[in-house]
Motif scaffolding. Structure first.
Motif, PDB file in Angstrom:
ATOM      1  N   ASP A   1       0.858  -1.182   0.000  1.00 26.58           N
ATOM      2  CA  ASP A   1       0.000   0.000   0.000  1.00 26.58           C
ATOM      3  C   ASP A   1       0.898   1.238   0.000  1.00 26.58           C
ATOM      4  O   ASP A   1       1.477   1.604   1.028  1.00 26.58           O
ATOM      5  CB  ASP A   1      -0.895  -0.026   1.237  1.00 26.58           C
ATOM      6  N   LEU A   2       1.043   1.861  -1.170  1.00 23.78           N
ATOM      7  CA  LEU A   2       1.855   3.078  -1.279  1.00 23.78           C
ATOM      8  C   LEU A   2       1.000   4.284  -0.910  1.00 23.78           C
ATOM      9  O   LEU A   2       0.625   5.094  -1.743  1.00 23.78           O
ATOM     10  CB  LEU A   2       2.407   3.218  -2.701  1.00 23.78           C
ATOM     11  N   SER A   3       0.691   4.391   0.372  1.00 25.87           N
ATOM     12  CA  SER A   3      -0.074   5.540   0.866  1.00 25.87           C
ATOM     13  C   SER A   3       0.637   6.106   2.088  1.00 25.87           C
ATOM     14  O   SER A   3       1.376   5.400   2.782  1.00 25.87           O
ATOM     15  CB  SER A   3      -1.496   5.133   1.240  1.00 25.87           C
ATOM     16  N   VAL A   4       0.387   7.383   2.348  1.00 24.23           N
ATOM     17  CA  VAL A   4       1.020   8.042   3.488  1.00 24.23           C
ATOM     18  C   VAL A   4       0.656   7.329   4.782  1.00 24.23           C
ATOM     19  O   VAL A   4       1.528   7.009   5.595  1.00 24.23           O
ATOM     20  CB  VAL A   4       0.608   9.524   3.552  1.00 24.23           C
ATOM     21  N   ALA A   5      -0.630   7.068   4.976  1.00 21.64           N
ATOM     22  CA  ALA A   5      -1.083   6.481   6.240  1.00 21.64           C
ATOM     23  C   ALA A   5      -0.453   5.116   6.478  1.00 21.64           C
ATOM     24  O   ALA A   5       0.009   4.815   7.592  1.00 21.64           O
ATOM     25  CB  ALA A   5      -2.608   6.375   6.234  1.00 21.64           C
ATOM     26  N   ALA A   6      -0.430   4.272   5.439  1.00 21.76           N
ATOM     27  CA  ALA A   6       0.112   2.924   5.601  1.00 21.76           C
ATOM     28  C   ALA A   6       1.595   2.956   5.939  1.00 21.76           C
ATOM     29  O   ALA A   6       2.067   2.208   6.814  1.00 21.76           O
ATOM     30  CB  ALA A   6      -0.128   2.120   4.325  1.00 21.76           C
TER      31      ALA A   6
ATOM     32  N   ALA B   1       6.036   2.252   9.801  1.00 22.71           N
ATOM     33  CA  ALA B   1       7.291   2.723  10.389  1.00 22.71           C
ATOM     34  C   ALA B   1       7.192   2.798  11.912  1.00 22.71           C
ATOM     35  O   ALA B   1       8.121   2.402  12.634  1.00 22.71           O
ATOM     36  CB  ALA B   1       7.662   4.089   9.816  1.00 22.71           C
ATOM     37  N   SER B   2       6.059   3.281  12.412  1.00 19.87           N
ATOM     38  CA  SER B   2       5.862   3.364  13.861  1.00 19.87           C
ATOM     39  C   SER B   2       5.746   1.985  14.488  1.00 19.87           C
ATOM     40  O   SER B   2       6.275   1.741  15.584  1.00 19.87           O
ATOM     41  CB  SER B   2       4.616   4.200  14.178  1.00 19.87           C
ATOM     42  N   GLU B   3       5.090   1.066  13.794  1.00 20.97           N
ATOM     43  CA  GLU B   3       4.953  -0.290  14.330  1.00 20.97           C
ATOM     44  C   GLU B   3       6.295  -1.007  14.386  1.00 20.97           C
ATOM     45  O   GLU B   3       6.600  -1.717  15.347  1.00 20.97           O
ATOM     46  CB  GLU B   3       3.955  -1.091  13.489  1.00 20.97           C
TER      47      GLU B   3
ATOM     48  N   LEU C   1       6.182  14.065   0.665  1.00 18.59           N
ATOM     49  CA  LEU C   1       5.924  12.616   0.701  1.00 18.59           C
ATOM     50  C   LEU C   1       4.600  12.293   0.028  1.00 18.59           C
ATOM     51  O   LEU C   1       4.521  11.351  -0.783  1.00 18.59           O
ATOM     52  CB  LEU C   1       5.906  12.123   2.155  1.00 18.59           C
ATOM     53  N   ALA C   2       3.563  13.074   0.309  1.00 19.63           N
ATOM     54  CA  ALA C   2       2.254  12.836  -0.307  1.00 19.63           C
ATOM     55  C   ALA C   2       2.312  13.038  -1.819  1.00 19.63           C
ATOM     56  O   ALA C   2       1.733  12.254  -2.589  1.00 19.63           O
ATOM     57  CB  ALA C   2       1.201  13.757   0.318  1.00 19.63           C
TER      58      ALA C   2
ATOM     59  N   GLN D   1      10.047   0.620  -3.940  1.00 22.57           N
ATOM     60  CA  GLN D   1       9.792   1.988  -3.503  1.00 22.57           C
ATOM     61  C   GLN D   1       9.157   2.016  -2.111  1.00 22.57           C
ATOM     62  O   GLN D   1       9.469   2.889  -1.295  1.00 22.57           O
ATOM     63  CB  GLN D   1       8.896   2.712  -4.511  1.00 22.57           C
ATOM     64  N   TYR D   2       8.279   1.068  -1.843  1.00 21.35           N
ATOM     65  CA  TYR D   2       7.675   0.971  -0.500  1.00 21.35           C
ATOM     66  C   TYR D   2       8.771   0.773   0.541  1.00 21.35           C
ATOM     67  O   TYR D   2       8.814   1.472   1.565  1.00 21.35           O
ATOM     68  CB  TYR D   2       6.683  -0.185  -0.463  1.00 21.35           C
ATOM     69  N   GLN D   3       9.695  -0.167   0.252  1.00 21.87           N
ATOM     70  CA  GLN D   3      10.758  -0.465   1.199  1.00 21.87           C
ATOM     71  C   GLN D   3      11.683   0.742   1.393  1.00 21.87           C
ATOM     72  O   GLN D   3      12.121   1.017   2.509  1.00 21.87           O
ATOM     73  CB  GLN D   3      11.566  -1.671   0.703  1.00 21.87           C
TER      74      GLN D   3
END
Length: 397
Positions: free
Chosen positions: A16-21, A26-28, A44-45, A65-67
């Motif tokens: 999921d290439l979204s800001v929220a995901a 990253a926090s998790e 970033l958005a 890109q996600y990674q």
């Protein structure tokens, strides 16, 4: 979809290439929530929208890109955690950095690494710019896990496209470009180098990049603190990236005592070579890459950046020193001496010996030749002469 490894098919996860995901993940992963200054959120958005709508990524490209973005966000979280733990990091002074700029393919990597052999410079190493923040429990004594991670990443890139080795010497522990630090602000041309993201590139060109250079300073303070903690002492930073030609006025605003070394070579040679390099990065993540699109984007981008640098030079000529590619190749130490004279530093016998040893250990003929043509990228001599007319008149013709 999957990739073949021996006789085994390895599935590529859907992402999921979204800001929220990405922020959530990253926090998790880290258990942290402070990403630092919010200035990164808008670029970033914009980047994620461009990756989703324009980049035409395959499954591997999307996952890559996600990674990469997740890794940047993890680093941002760890940076703030380290600063909270050691607030003295922000007391580090970044004094009179020496900054090498110029078009891609002007010998700047070669020249940067020769100068970096003098350990009186702090030089950003590849593993440090990819991951400026160590894990929070690292003891600064055992082998840095970031080095192992960088070694694996470089090996994977070269395995995916061996042509990269002919274009840029990949070395996880060598001095490399601070654009990878700027990338952590999400203001940089790194995404443009890997993918077709024209909307993001346009946004970056048109928006004030001051937050990027302020964050670069923060990361240099953090890296300088790390280097001192590991026993290193130096006089100043030695930085290098072609990216700075696009925003050199902003760099000089944030680092007003910076000494700028501009490398020169005819754009008729450098622009098609740069297009080839970026083309070979684009194909890592997309199955449909048009070389002419790569050539058009990068020729136009560098034409704008070069003009910006010319205008800045006219206002602050004392900040700049010129070095020509042909001179650094034919007699590197003569160009090195010019730099030392410019920054008011003695070129010692020990530094000169270290540079000569570096040259011998890193000869260009040890790497394969880099081959390309203008036509591959939709470029012509007449077109490049027109785009870079003022620059060529002042520094080439």
């Amino acid at each position: 979809m999957g990739t073949e490894q021996g006789n085994t098919t390895v599935a590529i996860p859907a992402v999921d290439l979204s800001v929220a995901a990405l922020l959530r993940e990253a926090s998790e992963v880290t258990g942290l929530n402070d990403f630092g200054d919010d200035s990164f959120r808008e670029p970033l958005a914009v980047l994620l929208k461009s990756l989703n709508d324009e980049a035409n990524l395959n499954a591997g490209g999307r996952f890559g890109q996600y990674q990469r973005i997740l890794n940047i966000l993890i680093n941002r979280l760890r940076v703030e955690a380290w600063i909270a733990k050691h607030p003295e990091i922000l007391n580090e002074e970044i004094l009179a950095p020496v900054v090498i700029i110029g078009l891609q393919r002007t010998g700047s990597t070669f020249f940067h690494r020769i100068l970096a052999a003098d350990k009186r410079f702090y030089a950003p190493l590849w593993y440090e710019v990819r991951n400026p923040a160590p894990e929070l429990d690292w003891d600064f004594k055992t082998k840095d896990p970031r080095i192992s991670s960088a070694e694996a990443e470089v090996a994977a890139m070269l395995a995916a496209n061996p042509e990269i080795a002919a274009i840029h010497p990949m070395d996880p522990i060598a001095a490399d470009e601070d654009i990878l630090l700027l990338e952590h602000s999400f203001y940089s041309t790194v995404p443009d180098a890997f993918c077709n993201v024209p909307s993001y590139g346009k946004w970056n060109d048109e928006n004030d990049n001051t937050p990027a250079y302020q964050y670069l300073k923060r990361l240099l303070q953090f890296l300088q603190w790390q280097k001192k903690r590991s026993g290193q002492q130096a006089a100043c930073w030695l930085l290098k990236t072609p990216h700075h030609i696009h925003h050199i006025a902003t760099l000089l605003k944030v680092f007003p005592d910076a000494k700028i070394v501009q490398t020169h070579r005819d754009p008729l040679q450098t622009i098609p070579s740069a297009a080839s390099m970026n083309y070979n990065l684009w194909v890592l993540g997309s199955d449909d890459v048009d070389g002419k699109v790569v050539g058009d984007q990068w020729a136009a981008k560098y034409a704008r950046g070069t003009l910006h640098t010319l205008q800045t030079r006219d206002r602050q000529p004392e900040a700049f020193l010129d070095v020509w590619y042909k001179d650094t190749v034919a007699d590197p130490l003569s160009s090195v001496q010019k730099v030392y004279n410019f920054i008011g530093m003695e070129l010692t016998e020990a530094a000169q010996l270290a540079m000569e040893q570096h040259q011998e250990a890193n000869r260009r003929d040890s790497r394969p030749a880099h081959e390309y043509t203008l036509a591959q990228f939709g470029l012509t001599e007449a077109g490049l002469k027109a785009q870079f007319a003022e620059y060529r008149q002042r520094f080439v013709v």
